[in-house]
Design a protein around this motif. Structure first.
Motif, PDB file in Angstrom:
ATOM      1  N   VAL A 100      40.019  44.588  54.319  1.00 35.32           N
ATOM      2  CA  VAL A 100      40.077  43.884  53.030  1.00 35.32           C
ATOM      3  C   VAL A 100      40.574  44.826  51.948  1.00 35.32           C
ATOM      4  O   VAL A 100      41.453  44.466  51.134  1.00 35.32           O
ATOM      5  N   ARG A 101      40.051  46.033  51.924  1.00 37.31           N
ATOM      6  CA  ARG A 101      40.469  46.999  50.901  1.00 37.31           C
ATOM      7  C   ARG A 101      41.937  47.372  51.058  1.00 37.31           C
ATOM      8  O   ARG A 101      42.682  47.447  50.078  1.00 37.31           O
ATOM      9  N   ARG A 105      45.023  46.666  48.264  1.00 30.96           N
ATOM     10  CA  ARG A 105      45.948  47.675  47.735  1.00 30.96           C
ATOM     11  C   ARG A 105      47.396  47.258  47.940  1.00 30.96           C
ATOM     12  O   ARG A 105      48.239  47.385  47.030  1.00 30.96           O
ATOM     13  N   GLU A 106      47.707  46.758  49.131  1.00 27.25           N
ATOM     14  CA  GLU A 106      49.086  46.362  49.408  1.00 27.25           C
ATOM     15  C   GLU A 106      49.500  45.157  48.578  1.00 27.25           C
ATOM     16  O   GLU A 106      50.631  45.075  48.101  1.00 27.25           O
ATOM     17  N   VAL A 107      48.577  44.213  48.415  1.00 24.64           N
ATOM     18  CA  VAL A 107      48.863  43.039  47.588  1.00 24.64           C
ATOM     19  C   VAL A 107      49.094  43.466  46.146  1.00 24.64           C
ATOM     20  O   VAL A 107      50.021  42.974  45.470  1.00 24.64           O
ATOM     21  N   ALA A 108      48.285  44.396  45.647  1.00 25.73           N
ATOM     22  CA  ALA A 108      48.423  44.866  44.263  1.00 25.73           C
ATOM     23  C   ALA A 108      49.809  45.443  44.001  1.00 25.73           C
ATOM     24  O   ALA A 108      50.391  45.244  42.924  1.00 25.73           O
ATOM     25  N   GLU A 109      50.319  46.159  44.965  1.00 25.48           N
ATOM     26  CA  GLU A 109      51.630  46.785  44.798  1.00 25.48           C
ATOM     27  C   GLU A 109      52.772  45.780  44.849  1.00 25.48           C
ATOM     28  O   GLU A 109      53.874  46.064  44.368  1.00 25.48           O
ATOM     29  N   ALA A 110      52.513  44.601  45.401  1.00 23.34           N
ATOM     30  CA  ALA A 110      53.604  43.648  45.650  1.00 23.34           C
ATOM     31  C   ALA A 110      53.618  42.447  44.717  1.00 23.34           C
ATOM     32  O   ALA A 110      54.646  41.776  44.608  1.00 23.34           O
ATOM     33  N   VAL A 111      52.505  42.130  44.044  1.00 23.76           N
ATOM     34  CA  VAL A 111      52.448  40.894  43.257  1.00 23.76           C
ATOM     35  C   VAL A 111      53.468  40.913  42.125  1.00 23.76           C
ATOM     36  O   VAL A 111      53.792  41.967  41.566  1.00 23.76           O
ATOM     37  N   SER A 112      53.940  39.714  41.794  1.00 21.64           N
ATOM     38  CA  SER A 112      54.911  39.557  40.712  1.00 21.64           C
ATOM     39  C   SER A 112      54.533  38.319  39.919  1.00 21.64           C
ATOM     40  O   SER A 112      54.460  37.222  40.471  1.00 21.64           O
ATOM     41  N   GLY A 113      54.272  38.481  38.628  1.00 23.44           N
ATOM     42  CA  GLY A 113      53.846  37.361  37.810  1.00 23.44           C
ATOM     43  C   GLY A 113      52.399  37.001  38.084  1.00 23.44           C
ATOM     44  O   GLY A 113      51.724  37.617  38.918  1.00 23.44           O
ATOM     45  N   PHE A 114      51.900  35.988  37.383  1.00 22.98           N
ATOM     46  CA  PHE A 114      50.502  35.603  37.575  1.00 22.98           C
ATOM     47  C   PHE A 114      50.281  35.109  38.998  1.00 22.98           C
ATOM     48  O   PHE A 114      50.978  34.215  39.479  1.00 22.98           O
ATOM     49  N   THR A 115      49.283  35.693  39.668  1.00 26.39           N
ATOM     50  CA  THR A 115      48.995  35.375  41.066  1.00 26.39           C
ATOM     51  C   THR A 115      47.490  35.233  41.260  1.00 26.39           C
ATOM     52  O   THR A 115      46.712  36.040  40.748  1.00 26.39           O
ATOM     53  N   VAL A 131      37.545  43.984  45.067  1.00 24.07           N
ATOM     54  CA  VAL A 131      38.967  43.676  45.242  1.00 24.07           C
ATOM     55  C   VAL A 131      39.671  43.654  43.882  1.00 24.07           C
ATOM     56  O   VAL A 131      40.777  44.203  43.729  1.00 24.07           O
ATOM     57  N   ALA A 132      39.037  43.042  42.904  1.00 23.61           N
ATOM     58  CA  ALA A 132      39.627  43.003  41.559  1.00 23.61           C
ATOM     59  C   ALA A 132      39.817  44.416  41.009  1.00 23.61           C
ATOM     60  O   ALA A 132      40.848  44.727  40.384  1.00 23.61           O
ATOM     61  N   GLN A 133      38.830  45.290  41.238  1.00 21.80           N
ATOM     62  CA  GLN A 133      38.919  46.663  40.756  1.00 21.80           C
ATOM     63  C   GLN A 133      40.020  47.439  41.477  1.00 21.80           C
ATOM     64  O   GLN A 133      40.765  48.210  40.857  1.00 21.80           O
ATOM     65  N   ILE A 134      40.123  47.229  42.799  1.00 23.03           N
ATOM     66  CA  ILE A 134      41.184  47.904  43.570  1.00 23.03           C
ATOM     67  C   ILE A 134      42.560  47.498  43.052  1.00 23.03           C
ATOM     68  O   ILE A 134      43.455  48.346  42.860  1.00 23.03           O
ATOM     69  N   ILE A 135      42.746  46.204  42.812  1.00 21.71           N
ATOM     70  CA  ILE A 135      44.045  45.725  42.333  1.00 21.71           C
ATOM     71  C   ILE A 135      44.342  46.297  40.955  1.00 21.71           C
ATOM     72  O   ILE A 135      45.462  46.765  40.682  1.00 21.71           O
ATOM     73  N   THR A 137      43.215  49.050  39.614  1.00 23.92           N
ATOM     74  CA  THR A 137      43.447  50.488  39.701  1.00 23.92           C
ATOM     75  C   THR A 137      44.797  50.802  40.323  1.00 23.92           C
ATOM     76  O   THR A 137      45.523  51.702  39.875  1.00 23.92           O
ATOM     77  N   THR A 138      45.135  50.043  41.371  1.00 28.51           N
ATOM     78  CA  THR A 138      46.400  50.288  42.076  1.00 28.51           C
ATOM     79  C   THR A 138      47.602  49.905  41.229  1.00 28.51           C
ATOM     80  O   THR A 138      48.633  50.602  41.227  1.00 28.51           O
ATOM     81  N   ASN A 139      47.476  48.806  40.513  1.00 30.02           N
ATOM     82  CA  ASN A 139      48.595  48.309  39.697  1.00 30.02           C
ATOM     83  C   ASN A 139      48.035  47.752  38.390  1.00 30.02           C
ATOM     84  O   ASN A 139      47.744  46.563  38.284  1.00 30.02           O
ATOM     85  N   PRO A 140      47.856  48.619  37.378  1.00 29.75           N
ATOM     86  CA  PRO A 140      47.253  48.180  36.117  1.00 29.75           C
ATOM     87  C   PRO A 140      48.004  47.043  35.427  1.00 29.75           C
ATOM     88  O   PRO A 140      47.406  46.317  34.614  1.00 29.75           O
ATOM     89  N   SER A 141      49.266  46.880  35.737  1.00 30.02           N
ATOM     90  CA  SER A 141      50.049  45.819  35.086  1.00 30.02           C
ATOM     91  C   SER A 141      49.984  44.493  35.840  1.00 30.02           C
ATOM     92  O   SER A 141      50.542  43.495  35.386  1.00 30.02           O
ATOM     93  N   ALA A 142      49.307  44.455  36.976  1.00 31.27           N
ATOM     94  CA  ALA A 142      49.245  43.229  37.779  1.00 31.27           C
ATOM     95  C   ALA A 142      48.477  42.142  37.022  1.00 31.27           C
ATOM     96  O   ALA A 142      47.399  42.389  36.488  1.00 31.27           O
ATOM     97  N   ASP A 143      49.038  40.948  36.997  1.00 36.06           N
ATOM     98  CA  ASP A 143      48.392  39.797  36.360  1.00 36.06           C
ATOM     99  C   ASP A 143      47.796  38.938  37.471  1.00 36.06           C
ATOM    100  O   ASP A 143      48.462  38.059  38.033  1.00 36.06           O
ATOM    101  N   VAL A 144      46.542  39.204  37.795  1.00 30.28           N
ATOM    102  CA  VAL A 144      45.919  38.628  38.991  1.00 30.28           C
ATOM    103  C   VAL A 144      44.543  38.060  38.647  1.00 30.28           C
ATOM    104  O   VAL A 144      43.794  38.642  37.865  1.00 30.28           O
ATOM    105  N   ALA A 145      44.237  36.905  39.240  1.00 36.08           N
ATOM    106  CA  ALA A 145      42.883  36.363  39.208  1.00 36.08           C
ATOM    107  C   ALA A 145      42.345  36.381  40.632  1.00 36.08           C
ATOM    108  O   ALA A 145      42.922  35.749  41.531  1.00 36.08           O
ATOM    109  N   VAL A 146      41.277  37.113  40.851  1.00 35.02           N
ATOM    110  CA  VAL A 146      40.682  37.209  42.184  1.00 35.02           C
ATOM    111  C   VAL A 146      39.595  36.150  42.315  1.00 35.02           C
ATOM    112  O   VAL A 146      38.705  36.059  41.469  1.00 35.02           O
ATOM    113  N   VAL A 147      39.673  35.353  43.379  1.00 31.76           N
ATOM    114  CA  VAL A 147      38.680  34.314  43.624  1.00 31.76           C
ATOM    115  C   VAL A 147      38.094  34.487  45.022  1.00 31.76           C
ATOM    116  O   VAL A 147      38.726  35.085  45.901  1.00 31.76           O
ATOM    117  N   ALA A 148      36.907  33.955  45.222  1.00 35.61           N
ATOM    118  CA  ALA A 148      36.280  33.900  46.548  1.00 35.61           C
ATOM    119  C   ALA A 148      36.389  32.475  47.060  1.00 35.61           C
ATOM    120  O   ALA A 148      35.944  31.542  46.403  1.00 35.61           O
TER     121      ALA A 148
END
Length: 448
Positions: A100-101, A105-115, A131-135, A137-148
């Motif tokens: 999961v971790r 990290r890989e998702v954080a590096e690849a996301v583009s736009g709100f995801t 997961v939200a913290q990893i994303i 930290t890995t990509n501070p500019s990532a526009d991501v909403a983490v859900v369960a």
């Protein structure tokens, strides 16, 4: 909607196939190149009724694709599901979150736009926060909403469970995710499937709570079966009488050799560890796990008793290896403990399962595997029904008896009736049923 699914195992494949069938554009991602190449050829690595046909149809329609290249698929996606494995960590029983971790990290590096990034994997409470913290930290500019968004799929009925769910649980902290996830599951609205929004931690606990409660129901009825054998009751009638109470319900009240599979064993252990870490011990779950482990081994002793207390040098035929029918999953299957106990007692084991033998061979190499149920019975001193596959429900008992050295049937799933089996001259033993319904534990009941 464009959707990426990280992980192409059981949950990932079922989720991907069903979402593609809803009309979404889905890409399943996996690091295993051989698996992806096989999927592209239409070869499904697991057995799940209807899954091969579902995948084939949606690949042909251009709605489902497979790749090892995460970056492109995630960058194009509006929703990314993380559906990687969370096995029990060796040594302490905690859920192993390394996959999961890594995926986060890989998702954080690849996301583009709100995801929206949704965890489908069964994860301990607080994993969404991590997961939200990893994303971040890995990509501070990532526009991501983490859900369960935990899965509630039964092996053997996963497609129907996904398309006709009792509920869809979604844990959110960012309100923007609500409309996106609602759009993902909008095709289910005609079925009035309840979309339940909570916070992330509550959603994570719902999954563990549900699995632990079902495991406790199984364990409870198994203990009632033992009491029925001692008191002369019939556990099937006890279960029916209990299940007719709407507060209880009849599901998961089928006595047998204990629970196994990919979910209940690891999830109950993980919940125990979560409770211990947070200073809130789950004592009922701890007891459930202990009783279940003892029960699986006790079933081998039941077989030994049915054989007169001695199996050394005897041939025991085993019908069914997987932890339940309609799957090829051998993880924590009761058959492993039962066979292990019989082998320790010096028995020779011959076994057959419609779909589980390939996996079983990698776990037990001291068993002779044969091609059908009747070959299992050939010259056997006893036959043990462990998994209730449909093809075992109407065996030609006269043919079975003729093939066996000694007509002993140990029915650990209560598939047959006492009268039917003993009429063919068998000594019959079942679980939690008295004479006239099943055999009392340790007592032979051959027809006169």
């Amino acid at each position: 909607m464009k959707i990426a699914i990280v992980g192409s195992g059981y949950v990932g494949l079922v989720t991907g196939g069903c979402l593609a069938d809803f009309g979404h554009d889905v890409t399943c991602i996996d690091k295993d190149e051989d698996k992806i190449e096989a999927l592209e050829r239409g070869e499904i690595p697991i057995y799940e009724p209807g899954l091969a046909e579902l995948v084939k149809a949606n690949v042909a329609a251009g709605r489902l694709a497979f790749t090892t290249q995460l970056a492109g698929a995630v960058a194009a996606a509006q929703v990314v599901f993380i559906a990687v494995g969370t096995p029990s960590r060796r040594g302490d029983g905690h859920a192993d979150l390394r996959y999961v971790r890594d995926a986060a990290r890989e998702v954080a590096e690849a996301v583009s736009g709100f995801t929206v990034v949704a965890t489908k994997s069964t994860v301990p409470v607080g994993t969404g926060d991590e997961v939200a913290q990893i994303i971040a930290t890995t990509n501070p500019s990532a526009d991501v909403a983490v859900v369960a968004n935990p899965e509630f799929l039964r092996e053997g009925a996963a497609i129907d469970d996904f398309k006709r769910p009792d509920r869809i649980v979604v844990g959110i902290e960012d309100e923007r995710a609500r409309s996106v996830i609602s759009a993902v599951y909008r095709p289910l609205y005609l079925n009035k499937s309840p979309l339940m929004f909570t916070n992330r931690r509550t959603a994570e606990l719902i999954k563990y709570g549900a699995n632990a409660f079902l495991a406790m129901k199984i364990t409870f009825i198994n203990e009632m079966a033992d009491l029925c054998e001692a008191a002369g009751g019939n556990v099937q009638e006890v279960a029916r009488g209990m299940g007719l109470d709407n507060r209880i319900g009849g599901k998961f009240l089928h006595a047998g050799p204990g629970f196994g599979g990919s979910c209940f064993p690891k999830d109950t252990l993980a919940l125990i560890k979560i409770g211990q870490d947070l200073g809130s011990p789950m004592r009922l779950v701890e007891t459930t796990v202990s009783i279940n482990e003892q029960r699986k081994r006790a079933m081998s002793r039941k077989v030994v008793a049915a054989c007169g207390g001695e199996v050394r040098g005897k041939t025991i035929g085993v019908l069914g290896l997987t932890f339940k029918p309609n799957t090829d999953d051998m993880r924590a299957a009761p058959s492993l403990d039962i066979i292990g106990g019989l082998l320790d007692q010096g028995a020779r084991i011959v076994a057959y399962d419609p779909y589980g033998m390939a996996a079983a061979r990698g776990l037990i190499d001291t068993v002779e595997y044969v091609s059908n149920a009747y070959a299992v019975a050939d010259n056997a001193d006893a036959l043990v029904l462990v998994t209730e596959w449909d093809e075992f429900r109407s065996l030609d008992l006269a043919r079975i008896k003729t093939a066996m050295k000694a007509p002993v049937l140990v029915d650990l799933r209560n598939v047959y009736s006492h009268d039917e089996v003993t009429r063919h001259g068998f000594a019959y033993f079942s679980v939690g049923r008295p004479a006239g319904a099943g055999g009392k534990s340790g007592q032979s009941e051959a027809a006169e």
